[in-house]
Design an enzyme around this catalytic site. Structure first.
Site, PDB file in Angstrom:
ATOM      1  N   SER A 139       0.863  -1.195   0.000  1.00 30.65           N
ATOM      2  CA  SER A 139       0.000   0.000   0.000  1.00 30.65           C
ATOM      3  C   SER A 139       0.894   1.239   0.000  1.00 30.65           C
ATOM      4  O   SER A 139       2.073   1.163   0.384  1.00 30.65           O
ATOM      5  CB  SER A 139      -0.857   0.000   1.276  1.00 30.65           C
ATOM      6  OG  SER A 139      -1.462   1.254   1.496  1.00 30.65           O
ATOM      7  N   TYR A 152      -1.952  -0.597  10.615  1.00 30.67           N
ATOM      8  CA  TYR A 152      -2.217  -0.935   9.203  1.00 30.67           C
ATOM      9  C   TYR A 152      -0.981  -0.619   8.356  1.00 30.67           C
ATOM     10  O   TYR A 152      -0.472  -1.491   7.631  1.00 30.67           O
ATOM     11  CB  TYR A 152      -3.440  -0.166   8.668  1.00 30.67           C
ATOM     12  CG  TYR A 152      -3.651  -0.474   7.187  1.00 30.67           C
ATOM     13  CD1 TYR A 152      -4.041  -1.747   6.784  1.00 30.67           C
ATOM     14  CD2 TYR A 152      -3.403   0.489   6.205  1.00 30.67           C
ATOM     15  CE1 TYR A 152      -4.188  -2.058   5.431  1.00 30.67           C
ATOM     16  CE2 TYR A 152      -3.552   0.184   4.856  1.00 30.67           C
ATOM     17  CZ  TYR A 152      -3.944  -1.090   4.479  1.00 30.67           C
ATOM     18  OH  TYR A 152      -4.071  -1.405   3.136  1.00 30.67           O
TER      19      TYR A 152
HETATM   20  N1  NDP Z   1      -8.693  -0.185  -1.425  1.00 35.63           N
HETATM   21  C1  NDP Z   1      -7.578   0.469  -1.186  1.00 35.63           C
HETATM   22  O1  NDP Z   1      -7.561   1.726  -1.162  1.00 35.63           O
HETATM   23  C2  NDP Z   1      -6.304  -0.261  -0.969  1.00 35.63           C
HETATM   24  C3  NDP Z   1      -6.266  -1.596  -0.578  1.00 35.63           C
HETATM   25  N2  NDP Z   1      -5.050  -2.214  -0.398  1.00 35.63           N
HETATM   26  C4  NDP Z   1      -4.948  -3.604  -0.014  1.00 35.63           C
HETATM   27  O2  NDP Z   1      -5.452  -4.386  -1.071  1.00 35.63           O
HETATM   28  C5  NDP Z   1      -5.976  -5.620  -0.576  1.00 35.63           C
HETATM   29  C6  NDP Z   1      -7.384  -5.818  -1.083  1.00 35.63           C
HETATM   30  O3  NDP Z   1      -8.196  -4.790  -0.563  1.00 35.63           O
HETATM   31  P1  NDP Z   1      -9.520  -4.279  -1.254  1.00 35.63           P
HETATM   32  O4  NDP Z   1      -9.855  -5.080  -2.426  1.00 35.63           O
HETATM   33  O5  NDP Z   1      -9.389  -2.814  -1.395  1.00 35.63           O
HETATM   34  O6  NDP Z   1     -10.544  -4.536  -0.033  1.00 35.63           O
HETATM   35  P2  NDP Z   1     -11.883  -5.397   0.066  1.00 35.63           P
HETATM   36  O7  NDP Z   1     -12.347  -5.228   1.470  1.00 35.63           O
HETATM   37  O8  NDP Z   1     -12.812  -5.043  -1.031  1.00 35.63           O
HETATM   38  O9  NDP Z   1     -11.369  -6.897  -0.148  1.00 35.63           O
HETATM   39  C7  NDP Z   1     -10.575  -7.535   0.802  1.00 35.63           C
HETATM   40  C8  NDP Z   1     -10.524  -9.019   0.516  1.00 35.63           C
HETATM   41  O10 NDP Z   1      -9.692  -9.640   1.505  1.00 35.63           O
HETATM   42  C9  NDP Z   1     -10.351 -10.787   2.013  1.00 35.63           C
HETATM   43  N3  NDP Z   1      -9.961 -11.073   3.377  1.00 35.63           N
HETATM   44  C10 NDP Z   1      -9.927 -10.242   4.445  1.00 35.63           C
HETATM   45  N4  NDP Z   1      -9.537 -10.912   5.543  1.00 35.63           N
HETATM   46  C11 NDP Z   1      -9.310 -12.188   5.159  1.00 35.63           C
HETATM   47  C12 NDP Z   1      -8.894 -13.363   5.828  1.00 35.63           C
HETATM   48  N5  NDP Z   1      -8.624 -13.374   7.145  1.00 35.63           N
HETATM   49  N6  NDP Z   1      -8.758 -14.510   5.121  1.00 35.63           N
HETATM   50  C13 NDP Z   1      -9.026 -14.530   3.801  1.00 35.63           C
HETATM   51  N7  NDP Z   1      -9.429 -13.454   3.105  1.00 35.63           N
HETATM   52  C14 NDP Z   1      -9.581 -12.307   3.782  1.00 35.63           C
HETATM   53  C15 NDP Z   1     -11.854 -10.449   1.896  1.00 35.63           C
HETATM   54  O11 NDP Z   1     -12.592 -11.664   1.755  1.00 35.63           O
HETATM   55  P3  NDP Z   1     -13.516 -12.307   2.890  1.00 35.63           P
HETATM   56  O12 NDP Z   1     -14.046 -11.194   3.740  1.00 35.63           O
HETATM   57  O13 NDP Z   1     -14.557 -13.045   2.106  1.00 35.63           O
HETATM   58  O14 NDP Z   1     -12.584 -13.222   3.626  1.00 35.63           O
HETATM   59  C16 NDP Z   1     -11.889  -9.680   0.578  1.00 35.63           C
HETATM   60  O15 NDP Z   1     -12.047 -10.571  -0.500  1.00 35.63           O
HETATM   61  C17 NDP Z   1      -5.861  -5.536   0.945  1.00 35.63           C
HETATM   62  O16 NDP Z   1      -4.687  -6.222   1.320  1.00 35.63           O
HETATM   63  C18 NDP Z   1      -5.727  -4.041   1.203  1.00 35.63           C
HETATM   64  O17 NDP Z   1      -5.031  -3.787   2.383  1.00 35.63           O
HETATM   65  C19 NDP Z   1      -3.864  -1.557  -0.621  1.00 35.63           C
HETATM   66  C20 NDP Z   1      -3.856  -0.257  -1.003  1.00 35.63           C
HETATM   67  C21 NDP Z   1      -5.066   0.502  -1.230  1.00 35.63           C
HETATM   68  O1  LIG Z   2      -4.015   0.827   1.765  1.00 36.66           O
HETATM   69  C1  LIG Z   2      -4.903   1.652   1.603  1.00 36.66           C
HETATM   70  C2  LIG Z   2      -4.669   2.989   1.165  1.00 36.66           C
HETATM   71  S1  LIG Z   2      -4.751   4.080   2.438  1.00 36.66           S
HETATM   72  O2  LIG Z   2      -6.128   4.071   3.002  1.00 36.66           O
HETATM   73  O3  LIG Z   2      -3.784   3.728   3.504  1.00 36.66           O
HETATM   74  O4  LIG Z   2      -4.431   5.401   1.848  1.00 36.66           O
END
Ligand code: NDP
Ligand SMILES: O=CCS(=O)(=O)O
Length: 254
Positions: A139, A152
């Site tokens: 991130s 985080y």
């Molecule tokens: N959106 C953003 O601005 C950003 C996001 N990220 C990172 O990108 C990744 C995806 O996030 P994003 O798509 O935005 O978020 P979402 O919340 O839309 O998706 C997160 C996914 O992670 C899964 N997940 C969470 N906890 C678990 C667990 N314990 N075991 C298995 N699966 C899990 C969820 O599935 P389920 O709940 O079904 O288990 C879901 O499919 C994350 O690592 C996030 O930190 C990084 C930078 C920016």
């Molecule tokens: O990883 C997610 C992006 S932010 O919320 O930390 O800017």
């Protein structure tokens, strides 16, 4: 990349879901995982007409379940060439002293331990492939401090440094490693962070024109498609409406 097998953690939403759809469009076999079985089933039903799909309900924090999932893969899904380590979450955005210890532990267990569980189990499989990719979702919070990021951001800094360190050990093998570092992207990320408060989540993206999950999926596919001699080490990407701000200075008022 000819047709490969791609394992995506957290395929039930956001980046993982968009990735599953894009890789399927490009003809790759998919192993999709996440905790929400119904969503996985719906996605499997959607994609199965296009490509072979194996779906497994999986909590990445559960070391034994991760190991069992890999050990019990059907033969046709064993040769995994792309691992998208995407499952992750943020919980809370208030100051550190207001955060719950449980939330901190959940972030560490998921973003650090979960990602390590999956990577450790799959390294032997990936190393057997002539060409493979580990694409880790770090991130902008890996690289830049901001108020309310505390655990985080620290967990994502682990992901970025783990990716670089893996690169060192894997250099010269067929396995490439990338730390992908997105900024603000509209998914369920903020809804999870604010514990289901839709209004608060919407306010984060209001007037911003954030990244879309499909943008990130395009980048992930592009990384995986690079020729074998190219490793994208890290890639930070933000919406054009996001940038860095000044250092915070707290002045005394006498
Ligand atoms: N959106 C953003 O601005 C950003 C996001 N990220 C990172 O990108 C990744 C995806 O996030 P994003 O798509 O935005 O978020 P979402 O919340 O839309 O998706 C997160 C996914 O992670 C899964 N997940 C969470 N906890 C678990 C667990 N314990 N075991 C298995 N699966 C899990 C969820 O599935 P389920 O709940 O079904 O288990 C879901 O499919 C994350 O690592 C996030 O930190 C990084 C930078 C920016
Ligand atoms: O990883 C997610 C992006 S932010 O919320 O930390 O800017």
């Amino acid at each position: 990349m000819s047709s490969s097998t791609v394992l995506i953690t957290g395929a039930t939403s956001g980046f993982g879901l968009a990735c599953a759809r894009l890789f399927a469009e490009h003809g790759h076999s998919l192993i999709i995982t996440g905790r929400r079985s119904e969503r996985l089933q719906t996605l499997a039903d959607e994609l199965t007409p296009k490509v072979p799909v194996h779906s497994v309900t999986l909590d990445v924090r559960d070391t034994q379940a991760v190991s069992d999932m890999v050990d019990s893969l059907p033969d046709s899904f064993r040769n995994i060439e792309v691992l998208v380590n995407n499952a992750g979450l943020a919980l809370g955005a208030g100051p550190a002293w207001e955060a719950s210890l449980e939330d901190w532990q959940t972030m560490i267990d998921t973003n650090v331990t979960g990602l390590v569980n999956v990577t450790h189990k799959l390294l032997p499989v990936l190393r057997e492939q002539p060409k493979a990719s580990i694409i880790n979702l770090a991130s902008v919070a890996s690289n830049w401090a901001y108020p309310g990021s505390h655990v985080y951001g620290a967990s994502k800094a682990f992901v970025a440094q783990f990716s670089r360190n893996l690169r060192c050990d894997l250099a010269g093998s067929g396995v490439r490693v990338t730390s992908l570092e997105p900024g603000m992207c509209e998914t369920e990320f903020s809804l999870v962070r604010f514990k289901g408060d839709q209004e608060k989540s919407d306010s984060i993206y209001k007037g911003v024109n954030p990244l879309r999950p499909e943008d990130i999926a395009d980048i992930i596919l592009w990384i995986a498609l690079q020729p074998a001699h190219i490793n994208i080490n890290s890639l930070e990407v933000m919406p054009t409406s996001q940038a860095w701000d000044n250092f915070k200075v707290v002045r005394k008022t006498d």
